[in-house]
Design a protein around this motif. Structure first.
Motif, mmCIF file in Angstrom:
data_model
loop_
_atom_site.group_PDB
_atom_site.id
_atom_site.type_symbol
_atom_site.label_atom_id
_atom_site.label_comp_id
_atom_site.label_asym_id
_atom_site.label_seq_id
_atom_site.Cartn_x
_atom_site.Cartn_y
_atom_site.Cartn_z
ATOM 1 N N CYS A 247 50.271 58.347 28.619
ATOM 2 C CA CYS A 247 50.494 59.589 29.351
ATOM 3 C C CYS A 247 51.295 59.277 30.619
ATOM 4 O O CYS A 247 51.702 58.134 30.833
ATOM 5 C CB CYS A 247 49.162 60.236 29.712
ATOM 6 S SG CYS A 247 48.225 59.264 30.913
ATOM 7 N N THR A 251 48.405 55.457 30.967
ATOM 8 C CA THR A 251 47.213 55.126 30.160
ATOM 9 C C THR A 251 47.520 55.368 28.686
ATOM 10 O O THR A 251 48.087 56.403 28.328
ATOM 11 C CB THR A 251 46.028 56.039 30.564
ATOM 12 O OG1 THR A 251 45.846 55.949 31.962
ATOM 13 C CG2 THR A 251 44.757 55.651 29.835
ATOM 14 N N HIS A 253 46.573 56.584 25.235
ATOM 15 C CA HIS A 253 45.581 57.482 24.635
ATOM 16 C C HIS A 253 45.792 57.522 23.128
ATOM 17 O O HIS A 253 46.934 57.571 22.663
ATOM 18 C CB HIS A 253 45.777 58.917 25.142
ATOM 19 C CG HIS A 253 45.437 59.128 26.579
ATOM 20 N ND1 HIS A 253 44.162 59.418 27.001
ATOM 21 C CD2 HIS A 253 46.202 59.124 27.690
ATOM 22 C CE1 HIS A 253 44.155 59.586 28.316
ATOM 23 N NE2 HIS A 253 45.383 59.405 28.773
ATOM 24 N N CYS A 303 40.849 58.859 32.407
ATOM 25 C CA CYS A 303 42.216 58.925 32.929
ATOM 26 C C CYS A 303 42.381 60.195 33.757
ATOM 27 O O CYS A 303 41.930 61.272 33.352
ATOM 28 C CB CYS A 303 43.193 58.909 31.772
ATOM 29 S SG CYS A 303 44.900 58.979 32.311
ATOM 30 N N CYS A 305 44.791 62.109 33.996
ATOM 31 C CA CYS A 305 45.703 63.114 33.418
ATOM 32 C C CYS A 305 44.950 64.301 32.827
ATOM 33 O O CYS A 305 45.532 65.340 32.569
ATOM 34 C CB CYS A 305 46.593 62.488 32.355
ATOM 35 S SG CYS A 305 45.745 62.158 30.801
HETATM 36 ZN ZN LIG Z 1 46.079 59.892 30.706
#
Ligand SMILES: [Zn+2]
Length: 414
Positions: A247, A251, A253, A303, A305
């Protein structure tokens, strides 16, 4: 043109999930659709994922004829793929279905069948996950590949252009072209990114860099980021599917809107597992509860995000990158490649390059500069001591570069 519209449709329909219940419902609905459409004798007639057998590449290939839903035999698909390879045709088809051949790093050959709809879906999704924002600007994508592919040609438009850089050609010969192109997005295997970061005459300033196909080691990531001033993103993709992407925070995902990923734990305490994947969208050759030979390390932090897709700390390599050792008590002991990597790069001697291969009770260690062998030797003995394992014999050799077209594996068992 039809294909472009299909890709755009999938590009636009790819969403972000920030609510776990919504994702769960979405996955359930996709699974039910997949199960309802299944034909043939291999998979059970069930609407419960847990009723399906866990399979691997070997089982998947042995049951090729019974698994695929389009009545193509293994022998005919293999012949088509081999004939095409001989005349360098990169997308052989049988009745509109593309046949792909994967050599695989651990030897066994894979044969894959993909329909046009599946490949458009894949292209739309991957573009959505890879392109830097804003999407509606000129994107010039430089893509370093080991083998040619015409999968992306249909994506080329006034906004997006693809340039392929063949890794069979020495990297130095690409520098001029890269400088002229000035790509906005650079996609390459980790070791190629690292070499580009060390090239003094390279003048590109991509907005986004994505590492593919190889383990991205922390020290390489740092070097590349320092040179280009942007974070290095990753996609985790194999012939079996597009499994994870980073992202905006960097990170990694899991792509849980494409696949359900169950965890086959290798070591719970160290959060290491092999993924068992079920792909919602592969209907030509359904991939259900297929265990990959990769080692992933689960993350224990959230995370920022906001995505509900499971975060992954890293992809560590393949299962045969794990070294098999003996504990001092005589038990079998699995030593993960990351421990060897860290011991070597943090040893008391300069290390530019290395490769470690386990053959029985011996480690063959290739290093540059060779004069650092003693430092590596000491660091590894320290590692054995810390883990309480029986030391291996060490055989040191000077390191020499492998061709870039070969996938890099720094630590593995032969
Ligand atoms: Zn993320």
């Amino acid at each position: 043109m039809v294909k472009k519209i299909r890709i755009l449709k999938h590009f636009l329909s790819t969403k972000h999930f920030t609510d776990p219940i919504t994702l769960q419902k979405y996955q359930e609905q996709k699974l039910q659709k997949l199960f309802s459409g299944l034909k043939g004798s291999f998979y059970p007639r069930s609407h419960q994922l847990s009723d399906f057998p866990i399979i691997n590449k070997k089982i998947f290939m042995e049951n090729f004829d019974a698994i695929n839903q389009v009545g193509i035999s293994y022998d005919y698909a293999l012949k088509t793929a081999l004939d095409a390879e001989a005349c360098r045709d990169f997308s052989p088809k049988i009745d509109g279905i593309t046949v792909g051949l994967s050599s695989g790093t651990s030897g066994s050959r894979g044969l894959f069948l993909v329909s046009d709809e599946e490949s458009s879906q894949w292209a739309g999704y991957i573009l959505r996950r890879m392109l830097p924002k804003p999407y509606w600007q000129q994107h010039k994508i430089a893509f370093f590949l080991r083998a040619n592919s015409n999968l992306y040609e249909s994506v080329t438009s006034s906004l997006v252009s693809f340039s392929f850089f063949d890794l069979q050609i020495p990297l130095q010969e690409h520098i001029g072209t890269l400088n002229t192109l000035q790509p906005t997005l650079l996609i390459a295997p980790a070791q190629v990114l690292r070499l580009l970061a060390q090239t003094p005459h390279l003048t590109i300033a991509p907005k986004k860099i994505i590492s593919v196909a190889e383990v991205l080691e922390a020290e390489d990531k740092a070097r590349i980021e320092q040179r280009f001033g942007v974070i290095v993103h990753q996609v985790y993709q194999c012939t079996e599917g597009f499994l994870a992407h980073t992202c905006e925070h960097g990170t990694l995902h899991l792509n849980e809107d494409l696949v359900v990923i169950e965890k086959k734990w290798i070591d719970v305490a160290q959060r290491r597992f092999s993924p068992i994947i079920t792909d919602f969208n592969r209907t030509t050759q359904p991939i259900i509860r297929y265990q990959l030979d990769d080692i992933l390390v689960a993350s224990d932090s959230k995370c920022p995000c906001g995505s509900v897709f499971t975060p992954i700390e890293k992809i560590e390599g393949r299962c045969d990158d794990i070294l098999t050792m003996r504990s001092l008590e005589g038990e079998m002991y699995l030593l993960f490649p990351d421990f060897i990597r860290r011991a070597i790069i943090t040893c008391d001697a300069p290390i530019h390059e290395y490769q470690v291969i386990q053959k029985g009770d011996t480690l063959e260690i290739f290093i540059d500069p060779f004069s650092s062998w003693q430092g590596v030797d000491e660091a590894l003995h320290m590692l054995y001591h810390t883990h309480g394992i029986v030391p291996l014999h060490h055989r040191f050799y000077p390191w020499s570069p492998l061709p870039l077209k070969q996938k890099r594996r720094r630590v593995y068992q032969q």
